[in-house]
Design an enzyme around this catalytic site. Structure first.
Site, PDB file in Angstrom:
ATOM      1  N   ASP A   1     -42.487 -16.642  29.152  1.00  0.00           N
ATOM      2  CA  ASP A   1     -43.484 -16.140  30.093  1.00  0.00           C
ATOM      3  C   ASP A   1     -42.778 -15.953  31.434  1.00  0.00           C
ATOM      4  O   ASP A   1     -41.969 -16.796  31.801  1.00  0.00           O
ATOM      5  CB  ASP A   1     -44.597 -17.158  30.287  1.00  0.00           C
ATOM      6  CG  ASP A   1     -45.338 -17.535  29.012  1.00  0.00           C
ATOM      7  OD1 ASP A   1     -45.031 -16.990  27.933  1.00  0.00           O
ATOM      8  OD2 ASP A   1     -46.212 -18.413  29.066  1.00  0.00           O
TER       9      ASP A   1
ATOM     10  N   HIS B   1     -48.531 -12.100  23.929  1.00  0.00           N
ATOM     11  CA  HIS B   1     -48.961 -13.202  24.802  1.00  0.00           C
ATOM     12  C   HIS B   1     -50.194 -12.813  25.632  1.00  0.00           C
ATOM     13  O   HIS B   1     -50.237 -12.974  26.853  1.00  0.00           O
ATOM     14  CB  HIS B   1     -47.810 -13.624  25.733  1.00  0.00           C
ATOM     15  CG  HIS B   1     -48.010 -15.006  26.332  1.00  0.00           C
ATOM     16  ND1 HIS B   1     -48.679 -15.209  27.518  1.00  0.00           N
ATOM     17  CD2 HIS B   1     -47.620 -16.229  25.907  1.00  0.00           C
ATOM     18  CE1 HIS B   1     -48.686 -16.504  27.791  1.00  0.00           C
ATOM     19  NE2 HIS B   1     -48.050 -17.146  26.828  1.00  0.00           N
TER      20      HIS B   1
ATOM     21  N   HIS C   1     -44.060 -25.345  27.823  1.00  0.00           N
ATOM     22  CA  HIS C   1     -45.521 -25.374  27.892  1.00  0.00           C
ATOM     23  C   HIS C   1     -46.080 -25.478  26.476  1.00  0.00           C
ATOM     24  O   HIS C   1     -45.495 -24.936  25.528  1.00  0.00           O
ATOM     25  CB  HIS C   1     -46.056 -24.122  28.591  1.00  0.00           C
ATOM     26  CG  HIS C   1     -45.942 -24.189  30.087  1.00  0.00           C
ATOM     27  ND1 HIS C   1     -46.127 -23.100  30.908  1.00  0.00           N
ATOM     28  CD2 HIS C   1     -45.685 -25.238  30.905  1.00  0.00           C
ATOM     29  CE1 HIS C   1     -45.972 -23.478  32.171  1.00  0.00           C
ATOM     30  NE2 HIS C   1     -45.697 -24.754  32.197  1.00  0.00           N
TER      31      HIS C   1
ATOM     32  N   ASP D   1     -48.337 -24.150  24.648  1.00  0.00           N
ATOM     33  CA  ASP D   1     -48.578 -23.021  23.752  1.00  0.00           C
ATOM     34  C   ASP D   1     -47.283 -22.460  23.161  1.00  0.00           C
ATOM     35  O   ASP D   1     -47.325 -21.551  22.339  1.00  0.00           O
ATOM     36  CB  ASP D   1     -49.401 -21.913  24.440  1.00  0.00           C
ATOM     37  CG  ASP D   1     -48.845 -21.494  25.785  1.00  0.00           C
ATOM     38  OD1 ASP D   1     -48.144 -22.306  26.420  1.00  0.00           O
ATOM     39  OD2 ASP D   1     -49.125 -20.365  26.211  1.00  0.00           O
TER      40      ASP D   1
ATOM     41  N   HIS E   1     -39.931 -21.998  26.837  1.00  0.00           N
ATOM     42  CA  HIS E   1     -40.211 -23.024  27.846  1.00  0.00           C
ATOM     43  C   HIS E   1     -41.113 -24.087  27.248  1.00  0.00           C
ATOM     44  O   HIS E   1     -41.651 -23.914  26.152  1.00  0.00           O
ATOM     45  CB  HIS E   1     -40.812 -22.405  29.115  1.00  0.00           C
ATOM     46  CG  HIS E   1     -42.137 -21.722  28.914  1.00  0.00           C
ATOM     47  ND1 HIS E   1     -42.302 -20.632  28.085  1.00  0.00           N
ATOM     48  CD2 HIS E   1     -43.358 -21.986  29.449  1.00  0.00           C
ATOM     49  CE1 HIS E   1     -43.569 -20.249  28.131  1.00  0.00           C
ATOM     50  NE2 HIS E   1     -44.235 -21.049  28.941  1.00  0.00           N
TER      51      HIS E   1
END
Lengths: 345, 345
Positions: A250, A309, A94, A96, A92
């Site tokens: 995530d 993670h 994001h 990080d 995704h």
């Protein structure tokens, strides 16, 4: 018949058969996926943990899962190489999971790579690559972007690179995706490395199959020769289970994940929070606790679970391992540089 | 008169004078620039070296010079803080100097900062920030971008932050830039922390200056009161040299740099190549050798030289230190986490 004689016989026979033999040898029981967890942290990179990402090494060619800030440093630290990277899968958009992309592409560019690179990711990945990443990086090689694939992708080694090919019986690996439940469009991934049924020389000979079509049959194709139809089962043994690797981060632990990860040899799953009491935080930030990840592993009947993670608020995620193992015994806590080889069983 | 009595006297007098005293105390001989070299590498971040960047700490507020991939990790490692960062100076838009920006801004955003942040940089920095960086980061605070400033900028602490203010006698620091000679538009920076002449109570009293205008005069402003003009020199001692810090990377060693860095207390300069024999590489890639940087330091009559931005081909830049010290004795080789305090002399 001793192997070297068998080999000699084939060389004499013709080139096709030599290729067959070579392929058969490479595709044999030595085939494996070599995994390196490059990082195990979430949200922000820290001096203690690189951000979550993974290198999957298949026959020396590499797939990278996610690329946060510092992923290229981890690749250097753990010697995974840059030139042999063929596919980058982004879960995704994001930071990080993506901020390392411009630097990694520049470093690959500086390694004089010219072969194309494939980037797979969720909705808006094309816009990200074309409008944000490419204008500020040096990528003197083709980049093919696959956005939110709506069906499985076949992967094979072609021209010395791991490429997306049309799904067929001869495809070496299948890549599947699932929509996860996060605060941004997010894909879970699974890889299935096929295992061909054993080629049984005695069976082929017993069924009178001409040698020149052994390879085609071994690869699952039927073949008509001199008016007779030859089928793969005339040369092959029973079906054999391949290697399945799933990568989930995530996400909240939604039910859809269970069939998606079913029977994986290894599930690599986010476990942002170790403490069961952080369940509300996990819900608020759309992540999982160790317990929730372990529950997915149990329901999906996977062989092994690797957690990653980790929230930077956890100094040592191992302190919370029991919260996973009490639900799913075969749980390991990921760490930067963790390695594992998945082999055919 | 003992200090505590002096202080007591002023408190009794009025609030203005208390503020004057407080300011005078803070602006006294304790004023300093605390420097932390966050990284010392060039081109690519490696496990051994962060990319070249610097934190300048002035009264607890921070200026960051450049922000390559991993700079926020170095800031965490060397405990420089995120919330107190007020100004980011970018030398040029090559990846090793900017790829850390989205992650750093996101991390600052997550620290709940709301005060505005200033970013200064060369041509195209506005476009970079607005079209590339901001769309992919989380920055819940104002960002003011200053592109290629064509005159000196005044900096002062205002509302607890270091901000650009109109250049005046009361400005605390002056930021100057110079166009360097690199393969992209590139700015060199220098900072001059002013030092006010000593305020001499006896002189003020001797000249019959009313106490309520001492502060104004101390800050260099003339003042008319009851028909009489009071000038700063009526309360101040001789001019005093402030602190000058220059930061030059990436560039060839052009002549213009010499007057720009003149008399710096510290010149931080790129020395991409240690070996004198790499001069052709230095020319080709528009960098400097240690020897060239040392020559600039010598010609510019700086007090100290710190080399940084080392090619990753140099395992240990200290091996080449002699190539600089034979030209300029006060040369130090930068390393990640190097610290120095520049004080008024």
């Amino acid at each position: 018949m001793p192997y070297y004689l068998f080999f000699y016989d084939y060389l004499l026979f013709n080139k096709l058969n030599w290729v067959y033999f070579k392929d058969n040898y490479i595709k044999g029981d030595d085939i494996m996926l070599n995994l390196t967890l490059l990082g195990s942290g979430g949200t922000m990179p820290t001096p203690e943990r690189f951000l979550s990402s993974l290198i999957i090494d298949y026959k020396g060619r590499k797939i990278l899962m996610d690329c946060g800030e510092g992923t290229q440093v981890a690749m250097r630290k753990f010697n995974t190489g840059f030139r042999t990277l063929d596919i980058i899968c982004i879960t995704h958009l994001h930071g990080d999971h993506i901020y390392g992309l411009p630097g990694l592409l520049a470093t690959i560019g500086n390694s004089n790579r010219t072969e194309p690179l494939t980037i797979i990711g969720p909705m808006h990945i094309k816009k990200l690559i074309e409008e944000i990443i490419l204008p500020i990086t040096y990528a003197p090689f083709g980049i093919y972007v696959v956005e939110s694939p709506n069906e499985d992708l076949g992967l094979s080694i072609i021209e010395e690179g791991l490429r997306i090919v049309e799904e067929s019986n001869s495809t070496e690996m299948t890549l599947s995706t699932i929509e996860l439940d996060h605060s941004a469009p997010c894909l879970g991934y699974s890889f299935y490395l096929k295992r061909h049924p054993k080629f049984i020389v005695e069976k082929a000979m017993g069924n009178g199959v001409p040698r020149e079509i052994w390879k085609a049959l071994q690869h699952g194709e039927s073949f008509e020769l001199n008016g007779r139809l030859y089928k793969p089962e005339m040369v092959l043994g029973d079906k054999r289970k391949g290697i399945k690797l799933s990568y989930i981060t995530d996400s909240r632990s939604i039910d859809n994940i269970v069939p998606f990860i079913k029977d994986s040899d290894l599930l690599i799953c986010e476990g942002t929070y170790g403490d069961d009491e952080d369940i509300q935080k996990a819900k608020a930030h759309m992540h999982m606790t160790f317990g929730e990840a372990a529950n997915l592993a149990r329901k999906g009947k996977v062989r092994d679970l690797l957690l990653t993670h980790f929230s930077q608020t956890m100094d040592d995620p191992r302190e919370y391992k029991d919260n996973a193992t009490k639900i799913f015994h075969n749980t390991a806590i990921g760490y930067d540089g963790w390695k594992k080889t998945l082999k055919y069983r």
